[in-house]
Write a protein that holds these residues in place. Structure first.
Motif, PDB file in Angstrom:
ATOM      1  N   SER A 179       0.825  -1.201   0.000  1.00  0.00           N
ATOM      2  CA  SER A 179       0.000   0.000   0.000  1.00  0.00           C
ATOM      3  C   SER A 179       0.863   1.256   0.000  1.00  0.00           C
ATOM      4  O   SER A 179       0.595   2.211  -0.726  1.00  0.00           O
ATOM      5  CB  SER A 179      -0.915  -0.010   1.225  1.00  0.00           C
ATOM      6  OG  SER A 179      -1.636   1.187   1.323  1.00  0.00           O
ATOM      7  N   HIS A 238     -10.112   0.490  -6.541  1.00  0.00           N
ATOM      8  CA  HIS A 238      -9.269   1.609  -6.127  1.00  0.00           C
ATOM      9  C   HIS A 238      -9.148   2.658  -7.221  1.00  0.00           C
ATOM     10  O   HIS A 238      -8.859   3.820  -6.946  1.00  0.00           O
ATOM     11  CB  HIS A 238      -7.850   1.121  -5.785  1.00  0.00           C
ATOM     12  CG  HIS A 238      -7.036   0.836  -7.015  1.00  0.00           C
ATOM     13  ND1 HIS A 238      -7.203  -0.307  -7.765  1.00  0.00           N
ATOM     14  CD2 HIS A 238      -6.077   1.567  -7.637  1.00  0.00           C
ATOM     15  CE1 HIS A 238      -6.366  -0.267  -8.799  1.00  0.00           C
ATOM     16  NE2 HIS A 238      -5.672   0.844  -8.731  1.00  0.00           N
ATOM     17  N   GLU A 242      -8.246   6.682  -7.421  1.00  0.00           N
ATOM     18  CA  GLU A 242      -6.884   6.972  -7.893  1.00  0.00           C
ATOM     19  C   GLU A 242      -6.889   7.736  -9.208  1.00  0.00           C
ATOM     20  O   GLU A 242      -6.183   8.742  -9.362  1.00  0.00           O
ATOM     21  CB  GLU A 242      -6.119   5.662  -8.061  1.00  0.00           C
ATOM     22  CG  GLU A 242      -4.706   5.829  -8.563  1.00  0.00           C
ATOM     23  CD  GLU A 242      -4.026   4.487  -8.753  1.00  0.00           C
ATOM     24  OE1 GLU A 242      -3.581   4.216  -9.876  1.00  0.00           O
ATOM     25  OE2 GLU A 242      -3.980   3.708  -7.781  1.00  0.00           O
ATOM     26  N   ALA A 293      -6.775   5.797  -1.952  1.00  0.00           N
ATOM     27  CA  ALA A 293      -6.610   4.857  -3.058  1.00  0.00           C
ATOM     28  C   ALA A 293      -5.531   3.832  -2.735  1.00  0.00           C
ATOM     29  O   ALA A 293      -5.663   2.644  -3.069  1.00  0.00           O
ATOM     30  CB  ALA A 293      -6.253   5.610  -4.341  1.00  0.00           C
ATOM     31  N   LEU A 296      -7.067   1.262  -0.455  1.00  0.00           N
ATOM     32  CA  LEU A 296      -7.978   0.383  -1.194  1.00  0.00           C
ATOM     33  C   LEU A 296      -7.208  -0.598  -2.077  1.00  0.00           C
ATOM     34  O   LEU A 296      -7.572  -1.763  -2.195  1.00  0.00           O
ATOM     35  CB  LEU A 296      -8.932   1.219  -2.049  1.00  0.00           C
ATOM     36  CG  LEU A 296     -10.044   1.953  -1.302  1.00  0.00           C
ATOM     37  CD1 LEU A 296     -10.766   2.925  -2.243  1.00  0.00           C
ATOM     38  CD2 LEU A 296     -11.039   0.958  -0.719  1.00  0.00           C
ATOM     39  N   GLU A 297      -6.132  -0.100  -2.684  1.00  0.00           N
ATOM     40  CA  GLU A 297      -5.355  -0.952  -3.581  1.00  0.00           C
ATOM     41  C   GLU A 297      -4.527  -1.966  -2.806  1.00  0.00           C
ATOM     42  O   GLU A 297      -4.427  -3.130  -3.188  1.00  0.00           O
ATOM     43  CB  GLU A 297      -4.443  -0.087  -4.455  1.00  0.00           C
ATOM     44  CG  GLU A 297      -3.742  -0.861  -5.551  1.00  0.00           C
ATOM     45  CD  GLU A 297      -3.102   0.067  -6.559  1.00  0.00           C
ATOM     46  OE1 GLU A 297      -2.785  -0.400  -7.663  1.00  0.00           O
ATOM     47  OE2 GLU A 297      -2.929   1.261  -6.260  1.00  0.00           O
TER      48      GLU A 297
END
Length: 335
Positions: A179, A238, A242, A293, A296-297
């Motif tokens: 992350s 994401h 992003e 983002a 989330l990613e």
């Protein structure tokens, strides 16, 4: 009693009521906040402050007693921050940023945002067309080391496995590192697109084209192998946040570039400074978006393997950002 002492006492009696009132208002504001003052008190403070400065000037010029001069200097310094300084606490400023300044900055750049989005889509379309004619173009847009097993030579099964398979980053510590890496990478793209906007926006356009081309290349690989739906969920969980952050960063860079290229009646420096106020607020928010983002990613996309849940989260984030930035807001009350 000397003549100087008599003058000092007379000077104090004539003006002391204003000083005491100003001191009361300043103390009230210091203990609570400037918002605790009534409209009448807010209007009175600048008048009392100027009266105190005038008295301080006279006291210095006539060499009145140092205790009085010290008192007036201290009172004037305390009042200055409420008359000319920040009238809100850091918490109030932070609340104002998220409630008003950030969305207002984004809304003010709606034209540049549409242009940045169009440039990104153009880059994706060009990459798609070139790869459709010759698969080797893929490597011109995507670094093979970053693509990993996701390239035109991969089978549908192999591509699908990359979307759901666990890897060495499946542990919580690995996900945290992943992350952080993604946040740094995406932040670099966004901040560079903004920072280079002063060069007439040309570097910003190039960065948006390159970012769009990479997106188009990856889309072509997965869609051509019949794994487009799965890839969409993997990307958008994401990517909504992003990609919007990068587009907004590009829009901010384009606004700066436009101000430099076409300053109008202002000097280029003044035009760039004016354009930078709204763009700067938007860019501060972009950093927040990139952090979200990255989370989330690095976490959500790896831990959530349901396609429908991925799309649901993507749709939810799109709705939240759309309402946050563009929903009508009540007019701000003027005190």
């Amino acid at each position: 009693m000397s003549e100087l002492q008599l003058k000092s006492q007379r000077f104090r009696r004539e003006r002391e009521a204003d000083w005491k009132r100003l001191e009361t208002l300043v103390t009230k504001a210091e203990k609570r906040s400037a918002g605790a003052l009534s409209d009448t008190e807010i209007l009175a403070m600048p008048v009392l402050y100027r009266s105190t400065l005038s008295a301080l000037s006279v006291a210095r010029a006539t060499s009145l007693d140092q205790a009085l001069i010290g008192y007036l200097e201290s009172l004037a310094a305390r009042a200055y921050f409420f008359v000319y300084g920040a009238r809100s606490t850091p918490q109030e400023q932070l609340t104002a940023f998220f409630a008003r300044d950030w969305p207002a900055g984004v809304r003010s750049m709606w034209r540049e945002t549409l242009i940045a989005l169009a440039i990104t889509l153009l880059g994706a379309s060009v990459a798609w067309g070139l790869i459709a004619s010759d698969a080797d173009w893929f490597y011109a847009f995507v670094n093979p080391a970053l693509a990993g097993e996701r390239d035109p030579t991969a089978s549908a099964a192999a591509l699908r496995a990359t979307l759901y398979g666990s890897d060495e980053s499946s542990g919580s510590e690995g996900l945290s590192f992943f992350s952080t890496y993604l946040f740094v990478n995406n932040a670099s793209v966004a901040l560079t697109a903004f920072a280079l906007g002063f060069a007439l926006g040309v570097p910003t356009i190039v960065i948006l084209l390159m970012n769009g081309a990479m997106l188009g290349a990856m889309l072509h690989v997965f869609i051509s192998k019949g794994v487009g739906f799965e890839f969409g969920g993997w990307l958008l969980i994401h990517g909504v946040t992003e990609l919007l952050a990068i587009v907004l960063a590009g829009a901010a860079g384009l606004r700066i570039g436009w101000a430099v290229a076409f300053p109008g009646d202002q000097s280029r420096l003044a035009a760039m400074s004016g354009a930078g106020r709204g763009a700067g607020a938007a860019m501060m928010g972009v950093v927040v978006m990139l952090m979200l983002a990255g989370l989330l990613e690095g976490f959500g996309r790896q831990l959530i393997t349901s396609d429908l849940l991925r799309y649901a989260i993507a749709g939810g984030t799109a709705l939240v950002w759309g309402l946050y930035f563009y929903a009508p807001r009540p007019a701000r009350a003027i005190r």
